[in-house]
Design a protein around this motif. Structure first.
Motif, PDB file in Angstrom:
ATOM      1  N   CYS A  31       0.846  -1.198   0.000  1.00  0.00           N
ATOM      2  CA  CYS A  31       0.000   0.000   0.000  1.00  0.00           C
ATOM      3  C   CYS A  31       0.881   1.248   0.000  1.00  0.00           C
ATOM      4  O   CYS A  31       1.691   1.437   0.904  1.00  0.00           O
ATOM      5  CB  CYS A  31      -0.911  -0.001   1.217  1.00  0.00           C
ATOM      6  SG  CYS A  31      -1.966   1.460   1.306  1.00  0.00           S
ATOM      7  N   CYS A  34      -0.188   3.717   3.421  1.00  0.00           N
ATOM      8  CA  CYS A  34       0.228   3.401   4.794  1.00  0.00           C
ATOM      9  C   CYS A  34       1.486   2.534   4.853  1.00  0.00           C
ATOM     10  O   CYS A  34       2.039   2.340   5.931  1.00  0.00           O
ATOM     11  CB  CYS A  34      -0.907   2.713   5.549  1.00  0.00           C
ATOM     12  SG  CYS A  34      -1.284   1.046   4.972  1.00  0.00           S
ATOM     13  N   PHE A  38      -0.630  -6.119   2.013  1.00  0.00           N
ATOM     14  CA  PHE A  38      -1.928  -6.719   2.287  1.00  0.00           C
ATOM     15  C   PHE A  38      -2.251  -7.782   1.246  1.00  0.00           C
ATOM     16  O   PHE A  38      -1.742  -7.772   0.139  1.00  0.00           O
ATOM     17  CB  PHE A  38      -3.032  -5.656   2.369  1.00  0.00           C
ATOM     18  CG  PHE A  38      -3.248  -4.894   1.086  1.00  0.00           C
ATOM     19  CD1 PHE A  38      -4.248  -5.265   0.207  1.00  0.00           C
ATOM     20  CD2 PHE A  38      -2.461  -3.798   0.769  1.00  0.00           C
ATOM     21  CE1 PHE A  38      -4.445  -4.558  -0.970  1.00  0.00           C
ATOM     22  CE2 PHE A  38      -2.652  -3.091  -0.393  1.00  0.00           C
ATOM     23  CZ  PHE A  38      -3.653  -3.470  -1.273  1.00  0.00           C
ATOM     24  N   GLY A  44     -11.935  -7.595   2.320  1.00  0.00           N
ATOM     25  CA  GLY A  44     -11.940  -6.629   3.420  1.00  0.00           C
ATOM     26  C   GLY A  44     -10.661  -5.809   3.468  1.00  0.00           C
ATOM     27  O   GLY A  44     -10.692  -4.589   3.654  1.00  0.00           O
ATOM     28  N   GLN A  45      -9.527  -6.454   3.282  1.00  0.00           N
ATOM     29  CA  GLN A  45      -8.257  -5.745   3.277  1.00  0.00           C
ATOM     30  C   GLN A  45      -8.148  -4.834   2.059  1.00  0.00           C
ATOM     31  O   GLN A  45      -7.674  -3.703   2.152  1.00  0.00           O
ATOM     32  CB  GLN A  45      -7.084  -6.734   3.271  1.00  0.00           C
ATOM     33  CG  GLN A  45      -6.918  -7.486   4.563  1.00  0.00           C
ATOM     34  CD  GLN A  45      -5.704  -8.394   4.530  1.00  0.00           C
ATOM     35  OE1 GLN A  45      -4.704  -8.085   3.886  1.00  0.00           O
ATOM     36  NE2 GLN A  45      -5.786  -9.515   5.233  1.00  0.00           N
ATOM     37  N   LEU A  47     -10.610  -3.386   0.320  1.00  0.00           N
ATOM     38  CA  LEU A  47     -11.482  -2.219   0.479  1.00  0.00           C
ATOM     39  C   LEU A  47     -10.938  -1.247   1.521  1.00  0.00           C
ATOM     40  O   LEU A  47     -11.062  -0.033   1.357  1.00  0.00           O
ATOM     41  CB  LEU A  47     -12.895  -2.663   0.848  1.00  0.00           C
ATOM     42  CG  LEU A  47     -13.632  -3.441  -0.248  1.00  0.00           C
ATOM     43  CD1 LEU A  47     -14.977  -3.921   0.265  1.00  0.00           C
ATOM     44  CD2 LEU A  47     -13.785  -2.616  -1.507  1.00  0.00           C
ATOM     45  N   HIS A  48     -10.332  -1.761   2.583  1.00  0.00           N
ATOM     46  CA  HIS A  48      -9.744  -0.885   3.604  1.00  0.00           C
ATOM     47  C   HIS A  48      -8.623  -0.045   2.988  1.00  0.00           C
ATOM     48  O   HIS A  48      -8.552   1.161   3.207  1.00  0.00           O
ATOM     49  CB  HIS A  48      -9.197  -1.711   4.766  1.00  0.00           C
ATOM     50  CG  HIS A  48      -8.430  -0.896   5.754  1.00  0.00           C
ATOM     51  ND1 HIS A  48      -9.052  -0.135   6.721  1.00  0.00           N
ATOM     52  CD2 HIS A  48      -7.101  -0.695   5.914  1.00  0.00           C
ATOM     53  CE1 HIS A  48      -8.135   0.493   7.432  1.00  0.00           C
ATOM     54  NE2 HIS A  48      -6.935   0.165   6.966  1.00  0.00           N
ATOM     55  N   HIS A  49      -7.760  -0.672   2.203  1.00  0.00           N
ATOM     56  CA  HIS A  49      -6.620   0.040   1.625  1.00  0.00           C
ATOM     57  C   HIS A  49      -7.012   0.887   0.417  1.00  0.00           C
ATOM     58  O   HIS A  49      -6.199   1.674  -0.069  1.00  0.00           O
ATOM     59  CB  HIS A  49      -5.511  -0.949   1.262  1.00  0.00           C
ATOM     60  CG  HIS A  49      -4.812  -1.496   2.468  1.00  0.00           C
ATOM     61  ND1 HIS A  49      -3.844  -0.798   3.137  1.00  0.00           N
ATOM     62  CD2 HIS A  49      -4.972  -2.658   3.142  1.00  0.00           C
ATOM     63  CE1 HIS A  49      -3.423  -1.513   4.169  1.00  0.00           C
ATOM     64  NE2 HIS A  49      -4.100  -2.649   4.194  1.00  0.00           N
ATOM     65  N   LYS A  51      -9.365   3.153   0.626  1.00  0.00           N
ATOM     66  CA  LYS A  51      -9.730   4.465   1.169  1.00  0.00           C
ATOM     67  C   LYS A  51      -8.529   5.402   1.072  1.00  0.00           C
ATOM     68  O   LYS A  51      -7.406   5.008   1.360  1.00  0.00           O
ATOM     69  CB  LYS A  51     -10.168   4.327   2.627  1.00  0.00           C
ATOM     70  CG  LYS A  51     -11.411   3.512   2.811  1.00  0.00           C
ATOM     71  CD  LYS A  51     -11.722   3.353   4.286  1.00  0.00           C
ATOM     72  CE  LYS A  51     -12.885   2.412   4.500  1.00  0.00           C
ATOM     73  NZ  LYS A  51     -13.111   2.127   5.922  1.00  0.00           N
ATOM     74  N   HIS A  54      -6.240   6.228   5.329  1.00  0.00           N
ATOM     75  CA  HIS A  54      -6.480   5.109   6.243  1.00  0.00           C
ATOM     76  C   HIS A  54      -5.211   4.797   7.022  1.00  0.00           C
ATOM     77  O   HIS A  54      -4.126   5.227   6.670  1.00  0.00           O
ATOM     78  CB  HIS A  54      -6.941   3.862   5.471  1.00  0.00           C
ATOM     79  CG  HIS A  54      -5.895   3.336   4.537  1.00  0.00           C
ATOM     80  ND1 HIS A  54      -5.772   3.779   3.236  1.00  0.00           N
ATOM     81  CD2 HIS A  54      -4.901   2.426   4.711  1.00  0.00           C
ATOM     82  CE1 HIS A  54      -4.761   3.139   2.656  1.00  0.00           C
ATOM     83  NE2 HIS A  54      -4.210   2.323   3.526  1.00  0.00           N
ATOM     84  N   GLN A  55      -5.400   4.073   8.102  1.00  0.00           N
ATOM     85  CA  GLN A  55      -4.297   3.620   8.945  1.00  0.00           C
ATOM     86  C   GLN A  55      -4.024   2.145   8.645  1.00  0.00           C
ATOM     87  O   GLN A  55      -4.910   1.436   8.171  1.00  0.00           O
ATOM     88  CB  GLN A  55      -4.665   3.785  10.427  1.00  0.00           C
ATOM     89  CG  GLN A  55      -4.928   5.220  10.823  1.00  0.00           C
ATOM     90  CD  GLN A  55      -3.693   6.087  10.653  1.00  0.00           C
ATOM     91  OE1 GLN A  55      -2.582   5.686  10.989  1.00  0.00           O
ATOM     92  NE2 GLN A  55      -3.883   7.281  10.084  1.00  0.00           N
ATOM     93  N   LEU A  57      -3.809  -1.776   9.094  1.00  0.00           N
ATOM     94  CA  LEU A  57      -4.635  -2.720   9.852  1.00  0.00           C
ATOM     95  C   LEU A  57      -3.829  -3.310  10.994  1.00  0.00           C
ATOM     96  O   LEU A  57      -2.621  -3.536  10.861  1.00  0.00           O
ATOM     97  CB  LEU A  57      -5.121  -3.850   8.935  1.00  0.00           C
ATOM     98  CG  LEU A  57      -6.139  -3.464   7.867  1.00  0.00           C
ATOM     99  CD1 LEU A  57      -6.325  -4.612   6.890  1.00  0.00           C
ATOM    100  CD2 LEU A  57      -7.445  -3.101   8.516  1.00  0.00           C
TER     101      LEU A  57
END
Length: 61
Positions: A31, A34, A38, A44-45, A47-49, A51, A54-55, A57
């Motif tokens: 990523c 951050c 991942f 889930g990972q 979609l989180h990355h 954004k 983001h921080q 995980l």
């Protein structure tokens, strides 16, 4: 690991129909936001990355 489906009773010989299995490292992406690596197979990972802000995980114990 792949298992062939050879059947001694019918004489059917199993064979692979797809590409060889990729090494585990090829499923991970770095990523740029951050700096965390991942797993691209985990939605889930991903979609989180995706954004913009983001921080990293937290690891799961």
């Amino acid at each position: 690991m792949r298992y062939r489906t050879n059947n001694e009773g019918t004489g059917f010989k199993g064979r692979d129909h797809d590409q060889p299995i990729k090494p585990e490292a090829e499923h991970f992406e770095h990523c740029p936001v951050c700096g965390q690596d991942f797993d691209m197979r985990d939605l889930g990972q991903v979609l989180h990355h995706a954004k913009p802000e983001h921080q990293p995980l937290q690891p799961v114990n």
